[in-house]
Scaffold this active site. Structure first.
Site, short mmCIF file in Angstrom:
data_model
loop_
_atom_site.label_atom_id
_atom_site.label_comp_id
_atom_site.label_asym_id
_atom_site.label_seq_id
_atom_site.Cartn_x
_atom_site.Cartn_y
_atom_site.Cartn_z
CB SER A 269 -0.94 -0.01 1.21
OG SER A 269 -0.21 -0.20 2.40
CE1 TYR B 235 -8.46 15.82 8.25
CE2 TYR B 235 -7.51 16.28 10.41
CZ TYR B 235 -8.53 16.42 9.48
OH TYR B 235 -9.63 17.17 9.81
CG HIS C 193 -3.78 9.14 7.17
ND1 HIS C 193 -2.56 8.94 7.75
CD2 HIS C 193 -3.84 8.26 6.14
CE1 HIS C 193 -1.90 7.98 7.11
NE2 HIS C 193 -2.66 7.57 6.12
NE ARG D 42 -1.68 12.11 20.74
CZ ARG D 42 -0.58 12.18 21.47
NH1 ARG D 42 -0.61 11.81 22.73
NH2 ARG D 42 0.56 12.60 20.94
CG ASP E 252 2.83 14.42 16.08
OD1 ASP E 252 3.02 13.50 16.91
OD2 ASP E 252 3.26 14.39 14.91
CG ASP F 116 3.33 2.61 22.55
OD1 ASP F 116 2.60 3.54 22.93
OD2 ASP F 116 4.29 2.75 21.79
CG PHE G 114 10.50 12.61 10.84
CD1 PHE G 114 9.70 13.61 11.39
CD2 PHE G 114 9.95 11.34 10.66
CE1 PHE G 114 8.38 13.35 11.75
CE2 PHE G 114 8.63 11.08 11.01
CZ PHE G 114 7.84 12.09 11.55
#
Ligand code: FAD
Length: 301
Positions: free
Chosen positions: A19, A53, A81, A111, A113, A165, A223
């Site tokens: 994907s 998003y 998203h 959720r 950032d 997590d 990153f």
């Protein structure tokens, strides 16, 4: 001399599914390059393509218009998203209804950032969805969506422990998620150990590895540091001396990503999610190395 760093084609006949993830374009020029990437990668036949998003909900309209165009102009299955950040439940629900209305049936629920950026403290929006679990439950109330969520083989930076997590992942599944896509990683052992722990915790949904082709090592490493992904020395060594040589960097990047996927394939993984950065060249080359070639377009009935 070893020649088996990148094998010319995969050895097993196990099905391999991919994907692709894109981000919504900001400018007309970026839109052109996104659509070039989509057109080049679509014939490979991905299981789905996802559209991110933007941080803080900044791409609400652009994510919507990108998934709408994918639905209108291609045969691809899009996943949109969605995050909880900086919006009330009503505002998020409006986005969800608008997705449903254009034909989106798969949402990647996150959720998001903190508004202040990675490393600052997250505060749920007053009147908003409190976290990703609440968002998954909200989505299920609004429609029969397929829901994917995130997973962090090397721990989300805000989590105290990996077990915390995994508890969160479990809660997201109990709320209705049926697939997890991981944060990118470079050490396959970290991912495989994580999957073992997830399975031991009674979680059986697919944990699809997120693969990032490292086109620009410095940017990716910076990153990765913020996102809590480990950057091994061997990876730094592969790109050492190539800061001013973009062409060689790209060739190395394709080899490194293909090598990572071959190793995971050998160890039983079949689904892979590529972070494309809206560029088709590298991902196309990696897919080619994996034996995934463009399929002829199906004739319209
Ligand atoms: P979550 O799984 O929700 O975890 C976040 C933190 O909340 C963890 O520390 C967790 O322990 C804690 N938590 C505590 N209790 C709970 C509870 N009951 N339920 C849930 N969490 C709890 N960001 C964007 O802005 N837009 C995107 O399109 C986007 N796409 C992404 C796609 C993938 C595949 C991945 C891996 C990440 C993506 N991100 C995106 C980044 C993501 O938004 C951030 O990593 C964010 O900090 C965490 O959101 P989450 O849903 O991934 O994490």
């Amino acid at each position: 001399m070893s020649l088996d760093v990148v094998r010319p084609s995969r050895q097993s006949n196990r099905p391999l599914r991919v994907s692709f993830e894109f981000f919504p374009p900001k400018t007309a020029e970026m839109e052109t390059s996104l659509w070039h990437a989509i057109e080049r990668l679509a014939p490979i036949g991905p299981s789905f393509v996802s559209v991110t998003y933007g941080a803080g909900g900044s791409t609400r309209e652009r994510t919507h218009s990108t998934v709408s165009r994918i639905i209108r102009e291609t045969n691809l299955k899009p996943a949109a998203h969605l995050t909880c950040v900086a919006a009330t439940k009503d505002e998020v629900d409006d986005v969800v209804r608008a997705y449903w209305d254009v034909g989106v049936r798969h949402v990647v629920a996150l959720r998001g950032d903190p508004v202040g950026g990675i490393g600052t403290t997250y505060a749920a929006h007053p009147g908003g969805y409190e976290n990703s679990t609440a968002l998954v439950a909200g989505l299920k109330r609004l429609g029969d969506f397929e829901i994917s969520v995130s997973a962090y083989p090397e721990k989300h930076p805000e989590s105290a422990t990996l077990d915390d997590d995994i508890d969160v992942l479990k809660a997201k599944i109990d709320a209705g998620a049926t697939r997890a896509i991981t944060q990118f990683f470079f050490e396959n052992d970290h991912y495989l150990r994580y999957v073992d722990r997830v399975r031991a915790a009674g979680i059986h949904i697919p944990i699809v590895p997120g693969i990032v082709p490292v086109e620009n090592f410095r940017q990716t490493a910076s990153f990765a540091k913020r996102a809590g992904a480990y950057v091994p020395q061997w990876l730094a060594d592969r790109f050492d001396g190539l800061d001013d040589d973009a062409t060689t960097r790209r060739l190395v990047a394709a080899a490194v990503a293909a090598e990572q996927v071959f190793d995971l394939l050998d160890r039983g993984v079949q689904d892979f999610h590529f972070y494309t950065m809206n560029k088709s060249e590298l991902v196309f080359a990696i897919c080619h190395l994996l034996g995934l070639k463009p399929q002829p377009a199906r004739e319209a009935a």
